[in-house]
Design a protein around this motif. Sequence first.
Motif, PDB file in Angstrom:
ATOM      1  N   ASN A  47       2.970   8.267   2.888  1.00  0.00           N
ATOM      2  CA  ASN A  47       2.419   9.215   3.873  1.00  0.00           C
ATOM      3  C   ASN A  47       3.018   9.001   5.259  1.00  0.00           C
ATOM      4  OD1 ASN A  47       0.231  11.143   2.846  1.00  0.00           O
ATOM      5  ND2 ASN A  47      -0.153   9.257   1.719  1.00  0.00           N
ATOM      6  N   GLU A  48       3.170   7.743   5.641  1.00  0.00           N
ATOM      7  CA  GLU A  48       3.757   7.472   6.968  1.00  0.00           C
ATOM      8  C   GLU A  48       5.201   7.942   7.040  1.00  0.00           C
ATOM      9  OE1 GLU A  48       0.995   3.836   8.653  1.00  0.00           O
ATOM     10  OE2 GLU A  48       2.992   3.347   7.874  1.00  0.00           O
ATOM     11  N   LYS A  49       5.922   7.692   5.961  1.00  0.00           N
ATOM     12  CA  LYS A  49       7.337   8.120   5.941  1.00  0.00           C
ATOM     13  C   LYS A  49       7.423   9.652   5.996  1.00  0.00           C
ATOM     14  CE  LYS A  49       9.692   4.256   5.489  1.00  0.00           C
ATOM     15  NZ  LYS A  49      10.414   3.750   6.647  1.00  0.00           N
TER      16      LYS A  49
ATOM     17  N   ASP B 217       0.895  -1.163   0.000  1.00  0.00           N
ATOM     18  CA  ASP B 217       0.000   0.000   0.000  1.00  0.00           C
ATOM     19  C   ASP B 217       0.934   1.213   0.000  1.00  0.00           C
ATOM     20  OD1 ASP B 217      -1.580   2.136   0.586  1.00  0.00           O
ATOM     21  OD2 ASP B 217      -2.719   1.156   2.176  1.00  0.00           O
ATOM     22  N   THR B 218       1.335   1.621  -1.177  1.00  0.00           N
ATOM     23  CA  THR B 218       2.411   2.624  -1.257  1.00  0.00           C
ATOM     24  C   THR B 218       1.951   4.019  -0.832  1.00  0.00           C
ATOM     25  OG1 THR B 218       1.956   2.902  -3.596  1.00  0.00           O
ATOM     26  CG2 THR B 218       3.754   1.414  -3.032  1.00  0.00           C
ATOM     27  N   SER B 219       0.666   4.285  -0.986  1.00  0.00           N
ATOM     28  CA  SER B 219       0.158   5.580  -0.554  1.00  0.00           C
ATOM     29  C   SER B 219       0.336   5.709   0.963  1.00  0.00           C
ATOM     30  CB  SER B 219      -1.313   5.691  -0.958  1.00  0.00           C
ATOM     31  OG  SER B 219      -1.889   6.794  -0.357  1.00  0.00           O
TER      32      SER B 219
ATOM     33  N   HIS C   1      -0.338  15.996 -11.099  1.00  0.00           N
ATOM     34  CA  HIS C   1      -0.689  14.585 -11.052  1.00  0.00           C
ATOM     35  C   HIS C   1       0.243  13.766 -10.160  1.00  0.00           C
ATOM     36  CE1 HIS C   1      -2.714  11.016 -12.316  1.00  0.00           C
ATOM     37  NE2 HIS C   1      -1.568  10.462 -12.662  1.00  0.00           N
ATOM     38  N   SER C   2       1.353  14.353  -9.752  1.00  0.00           N
ATOM     39  CA  SER C   2       2.271  13.567  -8.914  1.00  0.00           C
ATOM     40  C   SER C   2       1.588  13.213  -7.595  1.00  0.00           C
ATOM     41  CB  SER C   2       3.575  14.319  -8.656  1.00  0.00           C
ATOM     42  OG  SER C   2       3.330  15.505  -7.945  1.00  0.00           O
ATOM     43  N   ALA C   3       0.687  14.077  -7.141  1.00  0.00           N
ATOM     44  CA  ALA C   3      -0.033  13.810  -5.894  1.00  0.00           C
ATOM     45  C   ALA C   3      -0.999  12.642  -6.095  1.00  0.00           C
ATOM     46  CB  ALA C   3      -0.787  15.059  -5.458  1.00  0.00           C
ATOM     47  N   CYS C   4      -1.809  12.752  -7.138  1.00  0.00           N
ATOM     48  CA  CYS C   4      -2.818  11.728  -7.416  1.00  0.00           C
ATOM     49  C   CYS C   4      -2.177  10.377  -7.743  1.00  0.00           C
ATOM     50  CB  CYS C   4      -3.635  12.243  -8.589  1.00  0.00           C
ATOM     51  SG  CYS C   4      -5.009  11.247  -8.965  1.00  0.00           S
ATOM     52  N   GLY C   5      -1.112  10.415  -8.527  1.00  0.00           N
ATOM     53  CA  GLY C   5      -0.467   9.173  -8.974  1.00  0.00           C
ATOM     54  C   GLY C   5       0.396   8.512  -7.919  1.00  0.00           C
ATOM     55  N   SER C   6       0.554   9.177  -6.758  1.00  0.00           N
ATOM     56  CA  SER C   6       1.278   8.489  -5.679  1.00  0.00           C
ATOM     57  C   SER C   6       0.453   8.436  -4.399  1.00  0.00           C
ATOM     58  CB  SER C   6       2.650   9.118  -5.417  1.00  0.00           C
ATOM     59  OG  SER C   6       2.705  10.466  -5.716  1.00  0.00           O
TER      60      SER C   6
ATOM     61  N   VAL D 271      -0.755  11.069  -2.423  1.00  0.00           N
ATOM     62  CA  VAL D 271      -0.404  12.015  -1.360  1.00  0.00           C
ATOM     63  C   VAL D 271      -1.162  13.320  -1.621  1.00  0.00           C
ATOM     64  CG1 VAL D 271       1.913  11.031  -1.087  1.00  0.00           C
ATOM     65  CG2 VAL D 271       1.597  13.015  -2.578  1.00  0.00           C
ATOM     66  N   SER D 272      -1.110  14.217  -0.659  1.00  0.00           N
ATOM     67  CA  SER D 272      -1.796  15.497  -0.845  1.00  0.00           C
ATOM     68  C   SER D 272      -0.963  16.406  -1.754  1.00  0.00           C
ATOM     69  CB  SER D 272      -1.968  16.156   0.516  1.00  0.00           C
ATOM     70  OG  SER D 272      -2.080  17.551   0.352  1.00  0.00           O
TER      71      SER D 272
END
Length: 430
Positions: free
Chosen positions: A209-211, A203-205, A247-252, A254-255
């Motif tokens: 986010n945790e990192k 679950d890379t999202s 799109h970097s936010a959507c494609g990974s 993150v916000s």
Amino acid sequence: MSNAAVVGLQWGDEGKGKIIDMLSRHADIIVRYQGGANAGHTIVVGNKKMVLHLIPSGILHENKYCVIGNGVVLDPSVFDEEVRDLKEQGYMKDDEKLLVSAQTHLIMPYHKKLDSLREAGMTKKIGTTGRGIGPAYEDRASRIGIRVVDLLDKKTFAEKVRENLKVKNFLIKRYYKQEPLKVRDVIADYAQYRPLLKKYVEDTSLFINEKMRAGKSVLFEGAQGTLLDIDHGSYPFVTSSNTVVGHSACGSGVSPSSIGYVLGICKAYTTRVGEGPFPTEVFGAQGDLIREKGGEYGATTGRPRRCGWFDAVVARRAVMLNGATGLAIMKLDVLDGFETIDVCVKYKVGRKAYSQPPLALHDLSKCEPVYESLEGWKGSVKDVRSYDELPDGAKKYLRRIEELVGVPISIISTGAERDSTIVLRNPFSG
Ligand code: IMP
């Protein structure tokens, strides 16, 4: 924590691989967030040249997490080959450092087949890379795509392949008059990739986010370029994903507020592969000279790239769309030896001038560049590592680009080697 994104401001092939490799030293996580194996990120380390199509260019550094985000379309055969190649060359010692989103969509054999068949049958070809990118994104939007998480479950995968092949084979057989694909062959072929992908799936999202919450920094690795963006590029001669930094936010997962510094990459001139309008394209001996000096042949397909002068109209638009904080100007050394260097400052069609690219393709196709001619420089900028050592002519050229585009230059690249770089401002130093 500071994050940065690297995004192409032209038609792709700007030299993002080198910059991502360089900036990876300062990041903890490097994320690819769109596109697929249509990209070809070239990195030169010593006398070795590496071309990565799918795995983030940060993989050449130890102790960095590299993530293939949900916005990517993943061809498991390319992924398999790249993992093997990297391991053979002594990279990727720790499997835990590479992560693939469970939500990433797979490129299937019918995507590649349909991509090629469609191109072959078109009167106005797009000139795609033939890697199945368009058909895979179409399936994602049609909600019939197959994701990595689906491949991991044998039953779900088999059901989806069976269902999809009903329609795909109808097209392949009836419309294109070609051999249909066999359900069992596709299932068996992809079964070999299950254990491999299982090793990397995550679950890379959540992971990113945790990192980030723990203070780790992220480098978002864009592929292709702004003018190939499905919404903002020279449609329909574009790729099938959003290449702009938004799109970097959507494609990974993150916000958008996580993106941080946006580094826009452009060559000191312009290139394009595939079809479509290219106002500053230079034909004949001068275009050939740029191609040969710059080694402008596709890293993915080997196709000769179309070459031309720097287009400030395109770059200005791309800076706006990406909110670029700074520029990286690549391959400045290729312009060594030119007596004069042209820069396109606006377009014209008849008596009408354009400071922004017109949005209708038929208008853009008619645009003629209005050039400002700058004097070339004496001597060479090849492998120069400090701004002060650049010839005056080169400094003047760079200053003019900054003025025309409206953002400062942060990085200048003077050769393919990692060290042939002038860093005026490091995106990770805030
Ligand atoms: P596709 O992405 O294979 O569907 O190709 C669509 C268009 O984007 C074609 O003109 C390709 O040449 C171009 N394209 C796709 N990926 C890249 C890239 O990484 N660099 C440059 N052009 C690309």
